[in-house]
Design a protein around this motif. Sequence first.
Motif, mmCIF file in Angstrom:
data_model
loop_
_atom_site.group_PDB
_atom_site.id
_atom_site.type_symbol
_atom_site.label_atom_id
_atom_site.label_comp_id
_atom_site.label_asym_id
_atom_site.label_seq_id
_atom_site.Cartn_x
_atom_site.Cartn_y
_atom_site.Cartn_z
ATOM 1 N N ILE A 253 0.866 -1.194 0.000
ATOM 2 C CA ILE A 253 0.000 0.000 0.000
ATOM 3 C C ILE A 253 0.904 1.246 0.000
ATOM 4 C CG2 ILE A 253 -2.158 -0.860 0.996
ATOM 5 C CD1 ILE A 253 0.074 0.737 3.383
ATOM 6 N N GLY A 254 0.318 2.389 -0.322
ATOM 7 C CA GLY A 254 1.090 3.634 -0.314
ATOM 8 C C GLY A 254 1.017 4.315 1.034
ATOM 9 N N PRO A 255 1.911 5.297 1.293
ATOM 10 C CA PRO A 255 1.939 5.948 2.620
ATOM 11 C C PRO A 255 0.657 6.683 2.991
ATOM 12 C CG PRO A 255 3.516 6.970 1.094
ATOM 13 C CD PRO A 255 2.960 5.781 0.396
ATOM 14 N N THR A 256 -0.151 7.062 1.997
ATOM 15 C CA THR A 256 -1.401 7.771 2.324
ATOM 16 C C THR A 256 -2.414 6.846 3.003
ATOM 17 O OG1 THR A 256 -1.974 7.336 0.028
ATOM 18 C CG2 THR A 256 -1.302 9.601 0.574
ATOM 19 N N ALA A 257 -2.124 5.539 3.001
ATOM 20 C CA ALA A 257 -3.046 4.595 3.647
ATOM 21 C C ALA A 257 -2.845 4.542 5.155
ATOM 22 C CB ALA A 257 -2.870 3.207 3.047
ATOM 23 N N ILE A 258 -1.832 5.250 5.663
ATOM 24 C CA ILE A 258 -1.558 5.215 7.108
ATOM 25 C C ILE A 258 -1.569 6.642 7.664
ATOM 26 C CG2 ILE A 258 0.180 4.643 8.870
ATOM 27 C CD1 ILE A 258 1.136 2.396 7.000
ATOM 28 N N ARG A 259 -2.269 6.827 8.763
ATOM 29 C CA ARG A 259 -2.275 8.160 9.376
ATOM 30 C C ARG A 259 -1.604 8.150 10.744
ATOM 31 N NH1 ARG A 259 -7.800 10.193 9.689
ATOM 32 N NH2 ARG A 259 -7.595 10.873 7.547
ATOM 33 N N GLU A 260 -2.053 7.264 11.622
ATOM 34 C CA GLU A 260 -1.501 7.276 12.980
ATOM 35 C C GLU A 260 -0.340 6.291 13.099
ATOM 36 O OE1 GLU A 260 -4.954 7.600 16.130
ATOM 37 O OE2 GLU A 260 -5.531 6.414 14.399
ATOM 38 N N CYS A 261 0.762 6.754 13.670
ATOM 39 C CA CYS A 261 1.939 5.874 13.850
ATOM 40 C C CYS A 261 2.288 5.787 15.332
ATOM 41 C CB CYS A 261 3.134 6.424 13.081
ATOM 42 S SG CYS A 261 2.881 6.521 11.308
ATOM 43 N N PHE A 262 1.990 4.650 15.925
ATOM 44 C CA PHE A 262 2.290 4.412 17.340
ATOM 45 C C PHE A 262 3.633 3.680 17.471
ATOM 46 C CE2 PHE A 262 -1.611 5.240 19.830
ATOM 47 C CZ PHE A 262 -2.515 5.459 18.806
ATOM 48 N N GLY A 263 4.483 4.200 18.329
ATOM 49 C CA GLY A 263 5.743 3.508 18.622
ATOM 50 C C GLY A 263 5.693 2.997 20.050
ATOM 51 N N VAL A 264 5.973 1.706 20.230
ATOM 52 C CA VAL A 264 5.967 1.159 21.592
ATOM 53 C C VAL A 264 7.405 1.159 22.132
ATOM 54 C CG1 VAL A 264 5.218 -0.752 23.076
ATOM 55 C CG2 VAL A 264 4.104 -0.398 20.865
ATOM 56 N N VAL A 265 7.576 1.731 23.325
ATOM 57 C CA VAL A 265 8.867 1.651 24.023
ATOM 58 C C VAL A 265 8.634 1.049 25.405
ATOM 59 C CG1 VAL A 265 10.162 3.550 22.932
ATOM 60 C CG2 VAL A 265 8.616 4.073 24.820
ATOM 61 N N LYS A 266 9.626 0.326 25.880
ATOM 62 C CA LYS A 266 9.577 -0.077 27.291
ATOM 63 C C LYS A 266 10.085 1.089 28.126
ATOM 64 C CE LYS A 266 10.334 -4.981 26.689
ATOM 65 N NZ LYS A 266 11.310 -6.051 26.600
ATOM 66 N N ALA A 267 9.733 1.118 29.401
ATOM 67 C CA ALA A 267 10.188 2.190 30.289
ATOM 68 C C ALA A 267 11.662 2.008 30.641
ATOM 69 C CB ALA A 267 9.337 2.210 31.543
ATOM 70 N N TYR A 268 12.262 0.942 30.132
ATOM 71 C CA TYR A 268 13.712 0.708 30.226
ATOM 72 C C TYR A 268 14.090 0.158 28.845
ATOM 73 C CZ TYR A 268 11.469 -3.753 31.452
ATOM 74 O OH TYR A 268 10.648 -4.859 31.466
ATOM 75 N N THR A 269 15.248 -0.444 28.692
ATOM 76 C CA THR A 269 15.631 -0.953 27.371
ATOM 77 C C THR A 269 16.029 -2.416 27.481
ATOM 78 O OG1 THR A 269 16.545 1.247 26.939
ATOM 79 C CG2 THR A 269 17.082 -0.461 25.345
ATOM 80 N N THR A 270 15.679 -3.215 26.455
ATOM 81 C CA THR A 270 16.177 -4.594 26.395
ATOM 82 C C THR A 270 16.646 -4.887 24.986
ATOM 83 O OG1 THR A 270 14.072 -5.628 25.768
ATOM 84 C CG2 THR A 270 14.506 -5.434 28.124
ATOM 85 N N ARG A 271 17.444 -5.926 24.865
ATOM 86 C CA ARG A 271 17.849 -6.413 23.538
ATOM 87 C C ARG A 271 18.206 -7.884 23.689
ATOM 88 N NH1 ARG A 271 22.294 -3.888 19.368
ATOM 89 N NH2 ARG A 271 21.447 -5.420 17.951
ATOM 90 N N VAL A 272 17.868 -8.695 22.674
ATOM 91 C CA VAL A 272 18.360 -10.086 22.627
ATOM 92 C C VAL A 272 19.317 -10.192 21.456
ATOM 93 C CG1 VAL A 272 16.853 -11.802 23.713
ATOM 94 C CG2 VAL A 272 16.081 -10.668 21.653
ATOM 95 N N GLY A 273 20.258 -11.084 21.552
ATOM 96 C CA GLY A 273 21.246 -11.175 20.486
ATOM 97 C C GLY A 273 22.368 -10.186 20.762
ATOM 98 N N LYS A 274 23.339 -10.177 19.826
ATOM 99 C CA LYS A 274 24.524 -9.354 20.069
ATOM 100 C C LYS A 274 24.362 -7.938 19.529
ATOM 101 C CE LYS A 274 27.917 -12.839 20.762
ATOM 102 N NZ LYS A 274 29.244 -13.278 20.346
ATOM 103 N N GLY A 275 25.397 -7.114 19.753
ATOM 104 C CA GLY A 275 25.396 -5.764 19.210
ATOM 105 C C GLY A 275 25.445 -4.718 20.301
ATOM 106 N N PRO A 276 25.752 -3.471 19.916
ATOM 107 C CA PRO A 276 25.944 -2.407 20.906
ATOM 108 C C PRO A 276 24.656 -2.073 21.665
ATOM 109 C CG PRO A 276 25.874 -1.508 18.687
ATOM 110 C CD PRO A 276 25.890 -2.995 18.532
#
Length: 423
Positions: A253-276
């Motif tokens: 679909i094209g970008p005009t098909a989306i209006r609201e963009c919700f980003g979920v964050v934790k109140a802290y940070t986690t990561r699985v796997g390697k990397g900085p």
Amino acid sequence: MPGKIVIGAQWGDEGKGKYIDIFAKSADMVVRSQGGNNAGHTVVVGKETYKLHVIPSGILYKDCVNIIGPGVVVDPESILTEIDGLQQKGISTEQLYIDPRCHVIMPWHLTLDALSEKSRGNSDIGTTKKGIGPCYMDKAERSGIRMHDFINPDKLKTSIFQAGARKNEMITSLYHESPLDLDIIFEKYCVFADRLRPFVKDTTVMVYNAVKSDKNVLFEGAQGTLLDLDMGTYPYVTSSHPVTGGSCIGSGIGPTAIRECFGVVKAYTTRVGKGPFPTELFDEIGDYIRERGFEFGTTTGRARRTGWFDAVIARYSVRVNGLTELILNKIDPLSGLKTLKVCTAYKINGKIVSEFPADFSELEHCEPIYEEFEGFDGDITICKTYAELPASLRKYVEAIEEMAGCPIRMIGTGPSRDNVICR
Ligand code: GDP
Ligand code: IMO
Ligand code: MG
């Protein structure tokens, strides 16, 4: 009606499944656009916990149409196990559709994922070993098997024997391992193809028509912004595009098909796997958060690395995803800590850096600059309104909102559907 998208704004596992499930109550359609069964989205309903991998988290509502869009890679065995598991729990999969353009994860992709990780030694990525990278590699190389060929009885044999022979060549001559038995694979995958055929339909037409006819369409992100192939901490990323833009490409679909963009964050940070991971904690506070937040991978069971909230990452996610709202999830595990820290910038080679760097190696030696906040105590899962939350916690929430530059609309106070405060 233009749709709503929910993406992960950190390194995945932010709690996307819970919010998709909450929004799906009033949605007509939920669409997955990228990734595959490397994802693990948890939905807790009463005493029942559902762990979804490639099936959209709208599946628990029987009238909601669930779409696996063209950008998703599908492992036939894994999706059939997921379908069977849901059906055993009385959940209908009648409204599940898979796009014919989806690439199929074949057994050699799993083998090559494991072998390439092994050959990297200490520099391994820490993948989920679900064959995701090798499948997307074939897609980009234009040698992959798409779902329309997979379910075509006239084409499956040729597809398996052609692609399989090339991969066996790699497995034997590059990695010096035994070849896969293609006859056995063919026999097994014919059965999978028969079972998947009824689910396959051009989903791009369905999504377009739903948006056009004012239906409520929800796009479900998998993984997280910092695992994006371009925008993440390359090479410690996944092989698809978890950013909001990826949803357009991956669902056709094209970008005009989306209006609201919700980003979920934790109140802290986690990561699985390697990397900085600049704000990673290696002390008892990190263990405290891991235990209280039950930070163990939904897909692989690995212990997640834990750290303080990183506002540099939040700002970056707001920018690259065009977020219109943030959801601050999992604040309850922080209860009991005297002090909470938020990283506001990094010190790299003596310089203060407030934008997330493109070169991950800069992150490896960076020093996070923290602002400290008073902690909070008590069981906040019982709080139903923002005003009921402890004052020090509200201060923490408002500071994050200010630093991220995006309104926080919802706050997660526990794993269940009901543990959400709307602001
Ligand atoms: P996703 O991949 O983004 O859908 O997230 P996961 O399901 O992999 O990981 C999130 C985990 O946190 C799951 O075990 C959820 O049940 C749990 N969870 C979600 N929201 C909350 C919350 O607000 N508080 C707590 N304590 N747990 C939560
Ligand atoms: P959800 O949707 C967290 C990570 C892996 C590894 C890297 C590459 O549940 O948030 P891959 O198997 O994709 O090639 O692994 O990406 N990863 C995730 N981390 N949540 C996920 O999905 C993830 N999917 C992949 O741990 O570091
Ligand atoms: Mg997950």
